[in-house]
Write a protein that holds these residues in place. Sequence first.
Motif, PDB file in Angstrom:
ATOM      1  N   VAL A   1       0.786  -1.386  -0.069  1.00  0.00           N
ATOM      2  CA  VAL A   1      -0.047  -0.130   0.054  1.00  0.00           C
ATOM      3  C   VAL A   1       0.884   1.403   0.045  1.00  0.00           C
ATOM      4  CG1 VAL A   1      -1.874  -0.943   1.074  1.00  0.00           C
ATOM      5  CG2 VAL A   1      -0.260  -0.014   2.317  1.00  0.00           C
ATOM      6  N   GLY A   2       2.067   1.286  -0.213  1.00  0.00           N
ATOM      7  CA  GLY A   2       2.805   2.377  -0.320  1.00  0.00           C
ATOM      8  C   GLY A   2       2.697   3.297  -1.456  1.00  0.00           C
ATOM      9  N   HIS A   3       3.419   4.340  -1.644  1.00  0.00           N
ATOM     10  CA  HIS A   3       3.321   5.426  -2.722  1.00  0.00           C
ATOM     11  C   HIS A   3       3.938   5.108  -3.986  1.00  0.00           C
ATOM     12  CE1 HIS A   3       0.522   6.874   0.541  1.00  0.00           C
ATOM     13  NE2 HIS A   3       1.388   7.594   1.190  1.00  0.00           N
ATOM     14  N   TYR A   4       5.252   4.505  -3.953  1.00  0.00           N
ATOM     15  CA  TYR A   4       5.713   4.050  -4.885  1.00  0.00           C
ATOM     16  C   TYR A   4       4.971   3.436  -6.105  1.00  0.00           C
ATOM     17  CZ  TYR A   4       9.783   5.799  -1.834  1.00  0.00           C
ATOM     18  OH  TYR A   4      10.556   6.523  -1.095  1.00  0.00           O
ATOM     19  N   PHE A   5       5.702   3.327  -7.250  1.00  0.00           N
ATOM     20  CA  PHE A   5       4.875   2.597  -8.227  1.00  0.00           C
ATOM     21  C   PHE A   5       4.360   1.123  -7.924  1.00  0.00           C
ATOM     22  CE2 PHE A   5       5.400  -0.177 -12.439  1.00  0.00           C
ATOM     23  CZ  PHE A   5       4.249   0.196 -12.831  1.00  0.00           C
ATOM     24  N   LEU A   6       5.356   0.638  -7.113  1.00  0.00           N
ATOM     25  CA  LEU A   6       4.969  -0.845  -6.616  1.00  0.00           C
ATOM     26  C   LEU A   6       4.537  -0.844  -5.195  1.00  0.00           C
ATOM     27  CD1 LEU A   6       7.707  -3.122  -8.674  1.00  0.00           C
ATOM     28  CD2 LEU A   6       5.273  -2.665  -9.284  1.00  0.00           C
ATOM     29  N   GLY A   7       4.292   0.284  -4.442  1.00  0.00           N
ATOM     30  CA  GLY A   7       3.941   0.020  -3.351  1.00  0.00           C
ATOM     31  C   GLY A   7       4.976   0.957  -2.236  1.00  0.00           C
ATOM     32  N   GLU A   8       5.314  -0.081  -1.344  1.00  0.00           N
ATOM     33  CA  GLU A   8       6.222   0.577  -0.299  1.00  0.00           C
ATOM     34  C   GLU A   8       7.911   0.318  -0.993  1.00  0.00           C
ATOM     35  OE1 GLU A   8       5.866  -2.164   3.074  1.00  0.00           O
ATOM     36  OE2 GLU A   8       3.820  -1.654   3.431  1.00  0.00           O
ATOM     37  N   LYS A   9       7.936  -0.287  -2.118  1.00  0.00           N
ATOM     38  CA  LYS A   9       9.605  -0.651  -2.472  1.00  0.00           C
ATOM     39  C   LYS A   9       9.725   0.401  -3.543  1.00  0.00           C
ATOM     40  CE  LYS A   9      13.531  -2.726  -2.942  1.00  0.00           C
ATOM     41  NZ  LYS A   9      14.364  -2.270  -1.702  1.00  0.00           N
ATOM     42  N   PHE A  10      10.774   1.290  -3.380  1.00  0.00           N
ATOM     43  CA  PHE A  10      11.161   2.014  -4.434  1.00  0.00           C
ATOM     44  C   PHE A  10      12.029   1.111  -5.498  1.00  0.00           C
ATOM     45  CE2 PHE A  10      14.812   4.753  -6.316  1.00  0.00           C
ATOM     46  CZ  PHE A  10      13.851   5.885  -6.358  1.00  0.00           C
ATOM     47  N   ALA A  18      12.659   9.446 -12.049  1.00  0.00           N
ATOM     48  CA  ALA A  18      12.516  10.597 -10.876  1.00  0.00           C
ATOM     49  C   ALA A  18      12.806  11.896 -11.547  1.00  0.00           C
ATOM     50  CB  ALA A  18      13.430   9.943  -9.676  1.00  0.00           C
ATOM     51  N   SER A  19      14.013  11.767 -12.107  1.00  0.00           N
ATOM     52  CA  SER A  19      14.557  13.287 -12.774  1.00  0.00           C
ATOM     53  C   SER A  19      13.632  14.204 -13.436  1.00  0.00           C
ATOM     54  CB  SER A  19      15.787  13.122 -13.471  1.00  0.00           C
ATOM     55  OG  SER A  19      15.732  12.089 -14.573  1.00  0.00           O
ATOM     56  N   PHE A  20      12.778  13.178 -14.103  1.00  0.00           N
ATOM     57  CA  PHE A  20      11.755  14.029 -15.055  1.00  0.00           C
ATOM     58  C   PHE A  20      10.719  14.679 -14.043  1.00  0.00           C
ATOM     59  CE2 PHE A  20      13.850  10.766 -17.603  1.00  0.00           C
ATOM     60  CZ  PHE A  20      14.093  11.547 -18.641  1.00  0.00           C
ATOM     61  N   LEU A  21      10.313  13.799 -12.996  1.00  0.00           N
ATOM     62  CA  LEU A  21       9.285  14.260 -12.082  1.00  0.00           C
ATOM     63  C   LEU A  21       9.778  15.407 -11.529  1.00  0.00           C
ATOM     64  CD1 LEU A  21       8.080  10.878 -10.562  1.00  0.00           C
ATOM     65  CD2 LEU A  21       7.059  12.066 -12.333  1.00  0.00           C
ATOM     66  N   THR A  22      11.240  15.513 -11.214  1.00  0.00           N
ATOM     67  CA  THR A  22      11.408  16.886 -10.545  1.00  0.00           C
ATOM     68  C   THR A  22      11.146  18.092 -11.354  1.00  0.00           C
ATOM     69  OG1 THR A  22      13.872  16.527 -11.143  1.00  0.00           O
ATOM     70  CG2 THR A  22      12.992  15.168  -9.217  1.00  0.00           C
ATOM     71  N   ARG A  23      11.346  17.820 -12.733  1.00  0.00           N
ATOM     72  CA  ARG A  23      11.246  18.910 -13.809  1.00  0.00           C
ATOM     73  C   ARG A  23       9.927  19.445 -13.937  1.00  0.00           C
ATOM     74  NH1 ARG A  23      15.961  16.938 -14.256  1.00  0.00           N
ATOM     75  NH2 ARG A  23      17.605  17.962 -15.504  1.00  0.00           N
ATOM     76  N   ILE A  24       8.648  18.761 -13.517  1.00  0.00           N
ATOM     77  CA  ILE A  24       7.505  19.137 -13.846  1.00  0.00           C
ATOM     78  C   ILE A  24       7.180  20.573 -13.251  1.00  0.00           C
ATOM     79  CG2 ILE A  24       5.106  18.631 -12.968  1.00  0.00           C
ATOM     80  CD1 ILE A  24       5.429  16.003 -13.500  1.00  0.00           C
ATOM     81  N   PRO A  25       7.431  21.097 -12.258  1.00  0.00           N
ATOM     82  CA  PRO A  25       7.417  22.647 -11.700  1.00  0.00           C
ATOM     83  C   PRO A  25       7.722  23.578 -12.697  1.00  0.00           C
ATOM     84  CG  PRO A  25       7.936  21.282  -9.965  1.00  0.00           C
ATOM     85  CD  PRO A  25       8.335  20.221 -11.023  1.00  0.00           C
ATOM     86  N   ILE A  58       0.162  12.213  -8.646  1.00  0.00           N
ATOM     87  CA  ILE A  58       0.478  13.204  -7.255  1.00  0.00           C
ATOM     88  C   ILE A  58       1.077  12.680  -6.471  1.00  0.00           C
ATOM     89  CG2 ILE A  58      -0.166  15.147  -6.043  1.00  0.00           C
ATOM     90  CD1 ILE A  58      -2.298  15.958  -8.052  1.00  0.00           C
ATOM     91  N   GLU A  59       0.354  11.782  -5.873  1.00  0.00           N
ATOM     92  CA  GLU A  59       0.820  10.771  -4.817  1.00  0.00           C
ATOM     93  C   GLU A  59       2.160  10.071  -4.862  1.00  0.00           C
ATOM     94  OE1 GLU A  59      -1.450   7.529  -2.151  1.00  0.00           O
ATOM     95  OE2 GLU A  59      -0.701   6.744  -4.044  1.00  0.00           O
ATOM     96  N   TRP A  60       2.372   9.778  -6.285  1.00  0.00           N
ATOM     97  CA  TRP A  60       3.500   8.869  -6.791  1.00  0.00           C
ATOM     98  C   TRP A  60       4.460   9.850  -6.723  1.00  0.00           C
ATOM     99  CZ3 TRP A  60       5.187   8.755 -12.137  1.00  0.00           C
ATOM    100  CH2 TRP A  60       6.089   7.858 -12.385  1.00  0.00           C
TER     101      TRP A  60
END
Length: 231
Positions: A151-160, A168-175, A199-201
């Motif tokens: 039930v974690g927030h990463y793609f597969l849940g709790e595990k990064f 990740a680096s593309f997600l940091t650029r969205i702003p 957004i949670e992810w």
Amino acid sequence: MTPPNHIVLYSNRFCPYAARAVLAMAETKQVHEVVQIDLNTPRPDWYLHINPYGQVPAIKLDDKDVILESLIVAEYISDLHPEAGLFPTDPLQRAQIRYLIQHWGARTHPAYYKAAFTIDESSAKQRHQDFITELEKVDELLRHADRKGSVGHYFLGEKFSFADLALASFLTRIPMVEHFQHGFKFPTAHENPKLARFIEWREAVIARPSVKTLPSKEELAEVYKKILKKA
């Protein structure tokens, strides 16, 4: 697999693709040497002998074998350290990781690029909407990921996992879209429930300690400002 004794990573701090290798090194705690390559100048001949295309990242193993391309480099480092668990053993989860990465590169990133770098006000609104529409599709992929009850927030849940690392680096650029495009404000989950899982992810990924070492919003803004001036 016999691990190399010495790994050199050829990288660039502001390259989102090189960040994949940087994060793979961090998440696996792989000891390595880093050589920064200036992407704003012609590549020196010595580097073109390593990568004829002059791109980053690249890694050299024990001063002989070379591996190129960001996903291949990151996956190689992940394979050296199965204990890090970046790639699950489950075939469905592995396929879903690879598809999310492929989808982002083929569909999402082009829409982001158009939205972030538009200088034509007449087309900006449509480009912003197209970007949001693409993110809604990513949201669907996230919702249907086989998380095995986690039930974690990463793609597969709790595990990064490798999916989180690769994007990740593309997600940091969205702003950057909101930072430079007047009149555009990224919606909240309340304003657009179709983005709630995305957004949670994203918030979980960018809060990861290794991801926090990537360029800040302020640093990225300076880089993007130069790109927009050239445009």
